[in-house]
Write a protein that holds these residues in place. Structure first.
Motif, PDB file in Angstrom:
ATOM      1  N   PRO A 520     -39.114  10.910 -18.252  1.00 18.73           N
ATOM      2  CA  PRO A 520     -40.315  11.872 -18.899  1.00 18.73           C
ATOM      3  C   PRO A 520     -40.420  13.241 -18.260  1.00 18.73           C
ATOM      4  O   PRO A 520     -40.258  13.599 -17.165  1.00 18.73           O
ATOM      5  CB  PRO A 520     -41.659  11.322 -18.046  1.00 18.73           C
ATOM      6  N   GLY A 521     -40.379  13.966 -19.300  1.00 22.90           N
ATOM      7  CA  GLY A 521     -40.566  15.285 -19.212  1.00 22.90           C
ATOM      8  C   GLY A 521     -41.624  15.989 -18.421  1.00 22.90           C
ATOM      9  O   GLY A 521     -42.774  15.056 -18.622  1.00 22.90           O
ATOM     10  N   SER A 522     -41.689  16.990 -17.927  1.00 19.76           N
ATOM     11  CA  SER A 522     -43.134  17.287 -16.869  1.00 19.76           C
ATOM     12  C   SER A 522     -43.861  18.314 -17.869  1.00 19.76           C
ATOM     13  O   SER A 522     -45.041  18.467 -17.471  1.00 19.76           O
ATOM     14  CB  SER A 522     -42.524  18.281 -15.795  1.00 19.76           C
ATOM     15  N   PHE A 523     -43.296  18.670 -19.149  1.00 17.83           N
ATOM     16  CA  PHE A 523     -44.161  19.713 -20.160  1.00 17.83           C
ATOM     17  C   PHE A 523     -44.639  18.993 -21.151  1.00 17.83           C
ATOM     18  O   PHE A 523     -43.883  18.212 -21.584  1.00 17.83           O
ATOM     19  CB  PHE A 523     -43.383  20.954 -20.055  1.00 17.83           C
ATOM     20  N   HIS A 524     -45.507  19.376 -21.495  1.00 11.73           N
ATOM     21  CA  HIS A 524     -46.080  18.931 -23.042  1.00 11.73           C
ATOM     22  C   HIS A 524     -44.984  18.975 -23.960  1.00 11.73           C
ATOM     23  O   HIS A 524     -44.298  19.823 -23.844  1.00 11.73           O
ATOM     24  CB  HIS A 524     -47.249  19.871 -23.544  1.00 11.73           C
ATOM     25  N   PRO A 525     -44.694  17.767 -24.592  1.00 11.31           N
ATOM     26  CA  PRO A 525     -45.573  16.630 -24.904  1.00 11.31           C
ATOM     27  C   PRO A 525     -45.248  15.586 -24.049  1.00 11.31           C
ATOM     28  O   PRO A 525     -45.632  14.538 -24.569  1.00 11.31           O
ATOM     29  CB  PRO A 525     -45.520  16.321 -26.479  1.00 11.31           C
ATOM     30  N   ARG A 526     -44.285  15.550 -23.099  1.00  9.91           N
ATOM     31  CA  ARG A 526     -44.044  14.764 -21.767  1.00  9.91           C
ATOM     32  C   ARG A 526     -43.342  13.478 -22.265  1.00  9.91           C
ATOM     33  O   ARG A 526     -43.360  12.457 -21.553  1.00  9.91           O
ATOM     34  CB  ARG A 526     -45.419  14.171 -21.522  1.00  9.91           C
ATOM     35  N   GLY A 527     -42.574  13.641 -23.283  1.00 12.48           N
ATOM     36  CA  GLY A 527     -41.357  12.397 -23.644  1.00 12.48           C
ATOM     37  C   GLY A 527     -40.290  12.454 -22.993  1.00 12.48           C
ATOM     38  O   GLY A 527     -39.985  13.262 -21.989  1.00 12.48           O
ATOM     39  N   MET A 528     -39.421  11.564 -23.206  1.00 12.99           N
ATOM     40  CA  MET A 528     -37.825  11.643 -22.990  1.00 12.99           C
ATOM     41  C   MET A 528     -36.804  11.243 -24.169  1.00 12.99           C
ATOM     42  O   MET A 528     -37.244  10.919 -24.918  1.00 12.99           O
ATOM     43  CB  MET A 528     -37.847  10.672 -21.723  1.00 12.99           C
ATOM     44  N   ARG A 529     -35.683  11.525 -23.335  1.00 11.76           N
ATOM     45  CA  ARG A 529     -34.705  11.469 -24.566  1.00 11.76           C
ATOM     46  C   ARG A 529     -33.622  10.548 -23.881  1.00 11.76           C
ATOM     47  O   ARG A 529     -32.595  11.180 -23.133  1.00 11.76           O
ATOM     48  CB  ARG A 529     -33.763  12.685 -25.136  1.00 11.76           C
ATOM     49  N   PRO A 530     -33.855   9.103 -23.888  1.00 14.05           N
ATOM     50  CA  PRO A 530     -32.880   8.375 -23.144  1.00 14.05           C
ATOM     51  C   PRO A 530     -31.483   8.507 -23.527  1.00 14.05           C
ATOM     52  O   PRO A 530     -31.163   8.516 -24.693  1.00 14.05           O
ATOM     53  CB  PRO A 530     -33.213   6.791 -23.614  1.00 14.05           C
ATOM     54  N   GLY A 531     -30.519   8.445 -22.502  1.00 19.92           N
ATOM     55  CA  GLY A 531     -29.160   8.597 -22.710  1.00 19.92           C
ATOM     56  C   GLY A 531     -28.697  10.057 -22.857  1.00 19.92           C
ATOM     57  O   GLY A 531     -27.459  10.218 -23.113  1.00 19.92           O
ATOM     58  N   SER A 532     -29.467  11.135 -23.260  1.00 17.83           N
ATOM     59  CA  SER A 532     -29.129  12.177 -23.567  1.00 17.83           C
ATOM     60  C   SER A 532     -28.343  12.969 -22.321  1.00 17.83           C
ATOM     61  O   SER A 532     -28.558  12.796 -21.160  1.00 17.83           O
ATOM     62  CB  SER A 532     -30.524  13.042 -23.956  1.00 17.83           C
ATOM     63  N   LEU A 533     -27.227  13.849 -22.572  1.00 12.69           N
ATOM     64  CA  LEU A 533     -26.617  14.382 -21.783  1.00 12.69           C
ATOM     65  C   LEU A 533     -25.941  15.814 -22.531  1.00 12.69           C
ATOM     66  O   LEU A 533     -25.306  15.739 -23.224  1.00 12.69           O
ATOM     67  CB  LEU A 533     -25.401  13.704 -21.040  1.00 12.69           C
ATOM     68  N   THR A 534     -26.527  16.969 -22.025  1.00 15.17           N
ATOM     69  CA  THR A 534     -25.796  18.082 -22.620  1.00 15.17           C
ATOM     70  C   THR A 534     -25.032  18.890 -21.565  1.00 15.17           C
ATOM     71  O   THR A 534     -25.497  19.052 -20.491  1.00 15.17           O
ATOM     72  CB  THR A 534     -27.197  19.198 -22.899  1.00 15.17           C
TER      73      THR A 534
END
Length: 593
Positions: A520-534
């Motif tokens: 979960p991201g700390s900033f609005h809108p607070r969602g996540m991106r499962p498996g992402s890797l940049t």
């Protein structure tokens, strides 16, 4: 390995920051006889002027300081939630999460008072001298970096139609600031001049004047203007106009404070961080999750190990870190707990959020945290904030490290109060912050919005010791990415060949880096991106192929887009000082002699 710049070395003083003007201002203070703390404060106020899209005086700053011959201390410049900032108040407004912008997201401002305490207790120079650099750049102008104008352009319509006091400052002549042209903030310069004048009239001595300046901020003309601004209906990311909860009593009753650092031993290092009101222990837990032997640096196996460990530490951050409930930090950093967590790392990338159960406790996480963001993984572009048309920002920050000839060392990460966070307070020339967006409105969570408690922040400066001696100060902007990038930096120091008899700081800064957003991201809108890797495009192709084979959803970003690390070091044996700064974004610089 190839580096963009040399690792600087000298014996008099070293500074590294995210903007060359802040670095040189800090060095000028050292040249005038000031110490590392005088220099850090001067740099901090310059950063408020030259990186206004990344930090401001009404934001916050955690500071870690290591006085020569003394104990490492944390100075907490993170303000608390106002007395009226209750979940019930926000729910009554029809909100499920705290807005990402506007006065409802404003905590009690913390940066200014923390800088003043650092100067009063550990510095040597008068307030007027230390602020003179920031006043000069605000009054007479500076040539802004590209990202200032780009950030203003991204919120131009908001400024022109709603936040018109911000347009008055950041759209001079109807257009954003341009590189190569002088940009001024006369209102900010006037604020600091008036504050200094009132402080000098109130007390005859250095310490008394600094305390008088703190009172002007908390109860004088600055406080009056901040409270008026919080009471103005303001359009925020909810799409509605809201007033804030900040009051005169909130400002008058809060001050920055000192505390013990959280420390962890790893391979001869003692790494010191702020407590779990910050993101700091995430770096320590990532170290605790490492196996005794590491794979070869930069290989797919190596990156996979670090990314999967990060996911576990970040899941624990979400479940257990905060200031609204006790945090079982000893168990979270213990060897038995992390040995069990380490066993969860397999050959394939995990797409799950897997918090642990320290001491048999049951983890609780807000349902909003599990939101999967539909847009593509963000490439933050040298750690800069991402801003949408309505002013929503993922947020970012600045950093400064200083070590002086006496061996004093400091790492500070000023943030918040960005130009895109709230309208400029017209009487002052800077906006309120938005740190409350990092809290939850569900009751009973460690990071539940709670009056008088700090929102859990992503800010995470570092100081590391060897054999009990402070040897390294480092940090980076980057929101949730900060301790991902810092882990890679610290491990690279261990694995890269030494240069000129010391650590290859610049090589560790320059090494290809990455980040993931599987939490979960700390900033609005607070969602996540499962498996992402940049990953940066300089990452070896065989490493990228191996990561994809392991199941990571890899995005290849630009060659120089991951991290804005700064670092200074001191060899206790030779007393040689060294420094390095990030080339990404073309603005961070180290200076020294």
């Amino acid at each position: 390995m190839f580096t963009t710049r040399p690792t600087l070395q000298g014996t008099f003083g070293m500074v590294s920051s995210t903007h060359w003007l802040a670095s040189q201002s800090a060095m000028a203070v050292l040249e005038r006889g000031g110490n590392a703390y005088d220099a850090a404060v001067a740099a901090g106020f310059v950063l408020h002027v030259v990186e206004p899209h990344l930090c401001g005086p009404a934001g916050e700053v955690p500071v870690i300081l290591a006085p020569a011959g003394g104990e490492v201390r944390v100075l907490c410049g993170q303000g608390v939630a106002p007395a009226g900032a209750t979940p019930g108040h926000y729910r009554g407004l029809g909100l499920d999460v705290v807005p990402g912008t506007g006065p409802l997201a404003a905590a009690v401002p913390g940066a200014f008072d923390a800088w003043m305490l650092l100067l009063r207790d550990w510095g040597t120079m008068p307030l007027a001298d230390v602020l003179s650099y920031a006043i000069g750049y605000a009054e007479h102008g500076h040539a802004p970096v590209e990202r200032v104008g780009e950030t203003v352009e991204s919120v131009r319509r908001l400024f022109e139609t709603e936040w018109t006091t911000s347009a008055d400052v950041y759209l001079p002549g109807g257009r954003p600031p341009r590189p190569g042209e002088r940009f001024r903030n006369p209102a900010l310069a006037a604020t600091w001049r008036r504050l200094v004048a009132e402080a000098e009239a109130a007390a005859p001595d250095r310490e008394g004047r600094i305390d008088a300046a703190r009172e002007v901020w908390r109860t004088g003309f600055v406080a009056d203007a901040l409270v008026r601004q919080a009471a103005r209906p303001t359009l925020d990311t909810s799409g509605t106009h809201h007033t804030g909860t900040l009051t005169a009593e909130d400002l008058a009753n809060w001050s920055a404070s000192y505390e013990e650092p959280v420390a962890h031993e790893w391979r001869g290092w003692t790494v010191c961080k702020a407590g779990p009101w910050s993101q700091g222990p995430v770096l320590l837990q990532q170290l605790a999750l490492l196996p005794p032997e590491l794979p070869a640096h930069g290989t797919g196996e190596y990156v996979h190990l670090l990314v999967e460990g990060c996911k576990l530490a970040m899941a624990d951050r979400e479940a257990w870190y905060g200031d609204a409930a006790p945090v079982p930090l000893g168990e979270l950093l213990s060897e038995p707990y992390n040995a069990a967590r380490r066993a969860l790392i397999g050959e394939k990338a995990s797409y799950e959020l897997r918090p642990g159960a320290p001491g048999g406790r049951t983890p609780r996480i807000s349902p909003h945290a599990y939101t999967v963001l539909a847009d593509a993984p963000g490439v933050p572009g040298a750690g800069e904030p991402t801003v949408s048309r309505d002013g929503a920002t993922r947020g970012d920050t600045c950093h400064v490290d200083v070590v002086d000839r006496w061996g004093n060392m400091v790492a500070a990460t000023p943030s918040g109060g960005w130009l895109q966070s709230n309208p400029v307070v017209p009487e002052l020339g800077f906006p309120l912050g938005t740190r409350l967006q990092m809290t939850w409105l569900e009751p009973g969570l460690p990071n539940t919005l709670t009056p008088g408690r700090r929102p859990r922040t992503t800010l995470t400066p570092s100081i590391a010791l060897r054999d009990g001696e402070p040897v390294l100060a480092f940090g980076t902007p980057g929101g949730d990415q900060q301790d991902q990038w810092q882990l890679h930096f610290l491990l690279a120091l261990e694995q890269l060949p030494h240069v000129r008899g010391g650590w290859d700081l610049q090589g560790a800064v320059d090494a290809p880096n990455w980040h993931n957003e599987s939490f979960p991201g700390s900033f609005h809108p607070r969602g996540m991106r499962p498996g992402s890797l940049t990953v940066e495009s300089r990452t070896p192709p065989e490493t990228i192929a191996d990561l994809r084979r392991r199941g990571h959803d890899v995005t290849v970003g630009g060659a120089w887009t991951e991290g804005r690390l700064c670092a200074v070091a001191r060899d206790p044996r030779t007393r040689v000082l060294s420094a390095a700064a990030n080339p990404r974004g073309m603005q961070g610089y180290a200076v020294g002699r």
